[in-house]
Each structure stands twice: as structure tokens, then as C-alpha cells.
Design a protein around this motif. Sequence first.
Motif, PDB file in Angstrom:
ATOM      1  N   MET A 174     -32.730  28.393  12.493  1.00 40.55           N
ATOM      2  CA  MET A 174     -31.280  28.500  12.622  1.00 40.55           C
ATOM      3  C   MET A 174     -30.895  29.456  13.755  1.00 40.55           C
ATOM      4  O   MET A 174     -29.816  29.366  14.312  1.00 40.55           O
ATOM      5  CB  MET A 174     -30.651  28.979  11.306  1.00 40.55           C
ATOM      6  CG  MET A 174     -30.748  27.976  10.176  1.00 40.55           C
ATOM      7  SD  MET A 174     -29.980  26.395  10.565  1.00 40.55           S
ATOM      8  CE  MET A 174     -28.266  26.752  10.242  1.00 40.55           C
ATOM      9  N   TYR A 175     -31.765  30.377  14.064  1.00 36.56           N
ATOM     10  CA  TYR A 175     -31.485  31.282  15.180  1.00 36.56           C
ATOM     11  C   TYR A 175     -31.335  30.475  16.465  1.00 36.56           C
ATOM     12  O   TYR A 175     -30.357  30.597  17.196  1.00 36.56           O
ATOM     13  CB  TYR A 175     -32.604  32.317  15.314  1.00 36.56           C
ATOM     14  CG  TYR A 175     -32.453  33.185  16.539  1.00 36.56           C
ATOM     15  CD1 TYR A 175     -31.693  34.339  16.499  1.00 36.56           C
ATOM     16  CD2 TYR A 175     -33.059  32.823  17.748  1.00 36.56           C
ATOM     17  CE1 TYR A 175     -31.535  35.123  17.626  1.00 36.56           C
ATOM     18  CE2 TYR A 175     -32.907  33.600  18.883  1.00 36.56           C
ATOM     19  CZ  TYR A 175     -32.142  34.751  18.821  1.00 36.56           C
ATOM     20  OH  TYR A 175     -31.988  35.519  19.944  1.00 36.56           O
ATOM     21  N   TYR A 231     -28.116  28.250  16.528  1.00 38.18           N
ATOM     22  CA  TYR A 231     -26.859  28.861  16.973  1.00 38.18           C
ATOM     23  C   TYR A 231     -26.915  29.252  18.439  1.00 38.18           C
ATOM     24  O   TYR A 231     -25.905  29.260  19.134  1.00 38.18           O
ATOM     25  CB  TYR A 231     -26.490  30.047  16.079  1.00 38.18           C
ATOM     26  CG  TYR A 231     -25.882  29.552  14.783  1.00 38.18           C
ATOM     27  CD1 TYR A 231     -24.590  29.007  14.764  1.00 38.18           C
ATOM     28  CD2 TYR A 231     -26.602  29.548  13.600  1.00 38.18           C
ATOM     29  CE1 TYR A 231     -24.041  28.506  13.595  1.00 38.18           C
ATOM     30  CE2 TYR A 231     -26.064  29.050  12.424  1.00 38.18           C
ATOM     31  CZ  TYR A 231     -24.784  28.530  12.429  1.00 38.18           C
ATOM     32  OH  TYR A 231     -24.240  28.023  11.281  1.00 38.18           O
ATOM     33  N   ILE A 259     -25.940  26.051  20.057  1.00 38.22           N
ATOM     34  CA  ILE A 259     -24.507  25.751  19.934  1.00 38.22           C
ATOM     35  C   ILE A 259     -23.718  26.668  20.871  1.00 38.22           C
ATOM     36  O   ILE A 259     -22.759  26.241  21.512  1.00 38.22           O
ATOM     37  CB  ILE A 259     -24.017  25.962  18.477  1.00 38.22           C
ATOM     38  CG1 ILE A 259     -24.704  24.972  17.542  1.00 38.22           C
ATOM     39  CG2 ILE A 259     -22.501  25.782  18.384  1.00 38.22           C
ATOM     40  CD1 ILE A 259     -24.486  25.270  16.061  1.00 38.22           C
ATOM     41  N   GLY A 260     -24.166  27.930  20.957  1.00 38.95           N
ATOM     42  CA  GLY A 260     -23.550  28.881  21.875  1.00 38.95           C
ATOM     43  C   GLY A 260     -22.090  29.104  21.558  1.00 38.95           C
ATOM     44  O   GLY A 260     -21.683  29.124  20.399  1.00 38.95           O
ATOM     45  N   GLY A 261     -21.281  29.255  22.580  1.00 37.26           N
ATOM     46  CA  GLY A 261     -19.870  29.555  22.346  1.00 37.26           C
ATOM     47  C   GLY A 261     -19.004  28.315  22.462  1.00 37.26           C
ATOM     48  O   GLY A 261     -17.782  28.419  22.552  1.00 37.26           O
TER      49      GLY A 261
END
Lengths: 452, 186
Positions: free
Chosen positions: B140-141, B144, B147-149
Motif C-alpha cells: 500500500m505504500y 499511494y 496515486i500521488g497527489g
Amino acid sequence: MSHPQEAAEFLKDPAKSKWHDDTLWFIRDKRDKMSHSVPEWEELRELASTIKDNVLGNLADYLEKFERNATKNGIKVHWAANAQEHNEIVLSILKEKECKAIVKSKSILTEECHLNPFLEKNDIEVVDTDLGERIVQFLGQPPSHIVLPAIHLKKGEISELFHEKLHTEKGNEDPYYLTQAARHHLREKFLAAKVAITGVNFGVAETGEFVVCTNEGNADMGVHLADTHIACMGIEKIIPKRTHLGVFLRLLARSATGQNITNYNSHFRSPEAGKEIHIILVDNGRTAQLGRENFRNSLKCIRCGACMNTCPIYRRSGGFSYKSTVPGPIGSILSPGLNLQKHSSLPFASTLCGSCTDVCPVKINIHEQLYLWRQEITKAQGTSVKELSMMLGNGIFKSPLAYNYSGKIMRMALKNLPKSMIYNPLNIWGKQRDLPAVPKESFKEWYQKNRS
Amino acid sequence: MSSRDSILRKIRSLKLDQKPLPEIPDFKGGDNLIEGFSTAILGNKGELLTADELSTKLESGLYPSVYSSVPEFGKFANQALPTDPHSFSKLDLAILKGQFGVAENGAIWLEDSDLGLRAIPFITEHLVIVLDQESLVSTMYQAYDRIGGQHSGFGLFIAGPSKTADIEQSLVIGAHGAKSLVVVLI
Ligand code: SF4
């Protein structure tokens, strides 16, 4: 009634309470296996706890940031100081939308605020859509566990209930059959609802988004079909950054049910075209708990339920025995902060074995806080022999509180009070065990006499 | 004073210690992403099919009403994207493309642009998600991180079919959402 009295009710059906005990232990066991499969598990717990420390120290800033970003994304943000205000806000939105029936997915906060009875009094039909919650709603009961709302019921009872409410076949206890009946029943409700309510697992300050996790998909089913989504969130559910979700989502489901993740993890950032999202940020005692240094950490809780599954008292006494929205070890440190009078026996409903603290994914020192509450409560209740014997006589000897009184007073009381008082039916702890023979002197006295 | 201001003021009046945020390390995770992901999907009660196996299944006529946003399977679709998701209340199958999958838990990330309508993966009776093998990440690290901002109004991880164990802890697949999840790794 106090916790031991309520527990006695639950223990009246030994087969069922044994099943309850075994089943929760089985879930605890799954959690162990799952956590052992993640090599960095302990580091993740430490990270989660440290992130929450940072959140609690900067809560006001994060809440403002969350509000700013959520507003920018088109979410309407509301603030509620207490349960009453929370409920009024929900009602005002429903009135504005001329909505008479809503669907709601699991939200412990709305239980805490007693939203359902409030809305029903205002002629609004509330349908809880999580299967376990629908079952207990049909029965007019609150959930008995924060993750497994109907864990206190056997399938025979659910079968009977569904036969009456959903006209399923009499005697058909097949869980698949019963679940499908609920699916059809709830689908109609989903398709008809104009407003859907959900809880919130995490609110992200950096992005103004919030995350809702379910296995059934009921939260999403409700909100994506409705025109308006109302999300109810305790102010402690804030986390600083999106990347922190990578820590919390790795811990939550593994701790809760021993799955590696919930099957649906939805991130709401802005409403779908033509729709609305409202979020209500609720205090209801949280800022007061934040001010209690000894108990502040309890606000780190991510409501995974692991401390309940592992607790030897919870497993054997059932969730209802706590008479508190959040039962079990964490409920026993949260609820006294809300109403010390009502919940004074809860911190004593523990063996202080520390298993809750060991499993907690955000490393709350639960058993230490239970011990600290006991001290607060003992202080508040006074300790004279006269008061103690009055308490015994009045049947207030309902908790192991008495064992904590200074030994001398207890030894006197045990010697001098008639047996009928100590073995009073209200003294539940006398039921399954004999009180110890009274020593003539305490260890301290003995030591003082004999040390030379 | 508004409740907002009184809550914020009450918190600030406590003058609590400000503790620093920790750095989140990248724990890397397992190396064999396909194997990890496949094990996780099966563990979550999803199924894995090859593109050919899925085509055979679709040709069998098992699903009368099909929506697909994935061009490779477009020929099996007979439903167009509606404006109101309620019109999909009888949809048998939806085929969607996922952005990436997570090996440690089988979670697949989708956003508004992949979904068409947010209700689709829930209202459909059965769900197929097509995913590039190359897109798998380990934990999951990394998920995300990837996915970033980026800004999507809605995004979600789907890791399996709708399920419940609320009746005596017996696992039942098909609570409110899709009764099955098939993942096709291409
Ligand atoms: S106190 Fe810890 S273990 Fe208990 S529900 Fe909260 S997060 Fe889970």
C-alpha cells in the motif's frame, strides 16, 4: 445495572456464551496469523501511533486544513459540538431535500449520537444497511460489537426474525439463503433512497478527502445511488496526509477480522456531477478527552475491534453487558469520560492482562488507562468502612472494586459483615468463586513483625 | 460563537505538545508480484481468468446484460453507459479496467475515469476487472506513492466481491454489491 449484573444475563445461556467466546477467539487467532505475515508489523503499529500523536498535538490545524481542502473540492463541511447538534444538522439537510427515508451504513458515531431514534421521532425512516446492523435494528437492539454488530445472535434467532420480517421460509437457517433475502430487501431501499449516510474511517487533511471501508459494499451502494451523501465523522479521525493511508489501511482490516484489506475502500474527494456531499465534524466529548492527559491516547482508536476480540471479559460477557456504544476495553476507557456515574463499573470489567494493549494497531496503552480510571473512580467513591458496609448492604458491591480497597478495611469487612451480605445475589463475583479465607494480618504487617 | 470556533478554540487552549510526523519508510514487500497478487485475490474470494477464458465464458451467454468500458471486450457488451445509475439495476455484468493492483492484498485502484459511474461496480451482479500485469505494485505504500497527489473526485480499492460474515461468522459472498469478482491479468 452494572457490568457484572449485565454479564450474568449473558451467561444464562452457557452454550451460546461459549460459542461467543470461541468465535471471537478464532477471529483473534486469524488476526495473529495475518499480522505475523507482515514482517514490518510492529514498525507499522509504531508509525500509526506516532502519526496519531502528531494529529492529537495539532488537531485544530489539521481540522482547519481538512475543512479548507474539502470545501475547495465542493464538499459542504458542518461542525457539531455535541450529539444533539449533529442530529439537528442531519435533520435540517433531510428537510431541505424533502427526504423521508434514508439508508445508512455502519457508523458508530451515529449510534453514539442516537441518530436513529431522533430521526424516527421526526418521521423519517432509517434503514441500516450493513447486514449485521439491519438484523439488530429489526430487533430494536444496538450493535453488540463495533465490527460484528450481531455477533451475540445465533442463526436460528436470525432465521426466525427474517421469517417474521422478510417472510423467509420458516426454519431455514442457511446463512447464504438469509443473506440473499436481506440483499433483495435492501436493494429496494437502496434504489429508493435520495439521501445516504455513512461513517468515516479516515479524513485526510492534506487533500480534504475521506475514506470509508466496507466488505459488503453497502456504503457505496447507498451513496452512489442517492443524490446526497452525509458523512459523519468524529474529529479524531483526521490523518495528516494521503500517504499515511498506506500505514492505516495495512493495519485496519488485518487487526479487525484477519483479512489483508477490506474489499471496498472508497476515497471521496468531491461529489459526482449534480450531487452533494456533506460532512459533519463532531466533537461530543472528544475535546474533553483530549484534555485528560492520562486518557488522551484513547482518541487514537481506529475502531478495529481487536481489543474486544481478545478480551477475556468481553468474550465471556458479551457486548451488551457494557451498556455503552463502544463496548469492550476501549469502550471502558472512552465511556467513563462521557458519563462517569453511568459507566463507573466498566474500568473494573478487565483482568488487566494487557492483551488489548498488545493487539491494538495504534498502540493505545488500554490496560494502563483502565487501571488509571479505577484510581479515579475509587477516589470519587470514598473509602470509609461505614460507606463500604453501606454499599454492601445496598447491593452496590457489584464490581471487584471492593478488592481494591485498602486491605485492612476489606479484611475487617469480610470478618465483620454477615455472610449473607457478602454472598448477596447481587454480588456476582461471589457466584462462581469463594472469597479467600481472611488472613489475620496483611503481608505488610507480617513483614514488619518478622523482618528482623 | 459557532460550534466550529468553540471546538477549535477549546483544542487550542489545551496547548498540547507538538510531536513531529514520522518519515514513512518504504518496506518494499515481496518480490514476486504476480504470485502475491494472485494468492491475495483468491484469498479475498475473487477469481482469476485469462482473457481467453473470459471470452469463452462471455460467449456462453451466461450474462444477458453486459456493460464494458474495456475495448478488448467491447464486442460482448450490449449496454451503453446511462446517465442515471438506477437504469443499471438489472445489469448482469460490468467489465472495467483497473489502474494498478497491490500484491500484498489484491486491492485494485479505480477512479472516476475508469468507472464511468461510481455505482457500477456495486450495482452490477458480477464484476470483471482487467489489469495490466505490469501495473502491479508491492504494498500500500507504493500504491499511494503511485496515486500521488492526483485529483480524482472519487477513487477506490476493490479487493474482492461483496461479502459478509454477519450471520454466525459464516462467510457469504454476495451481500449488497457484486456477487463475484473476476480479475483478468493481461
Ligand atoms: S483501541 Fe485499538 S484495538 Fe481497540 S478498537 Fe481501537 S484501535 Fe482497535
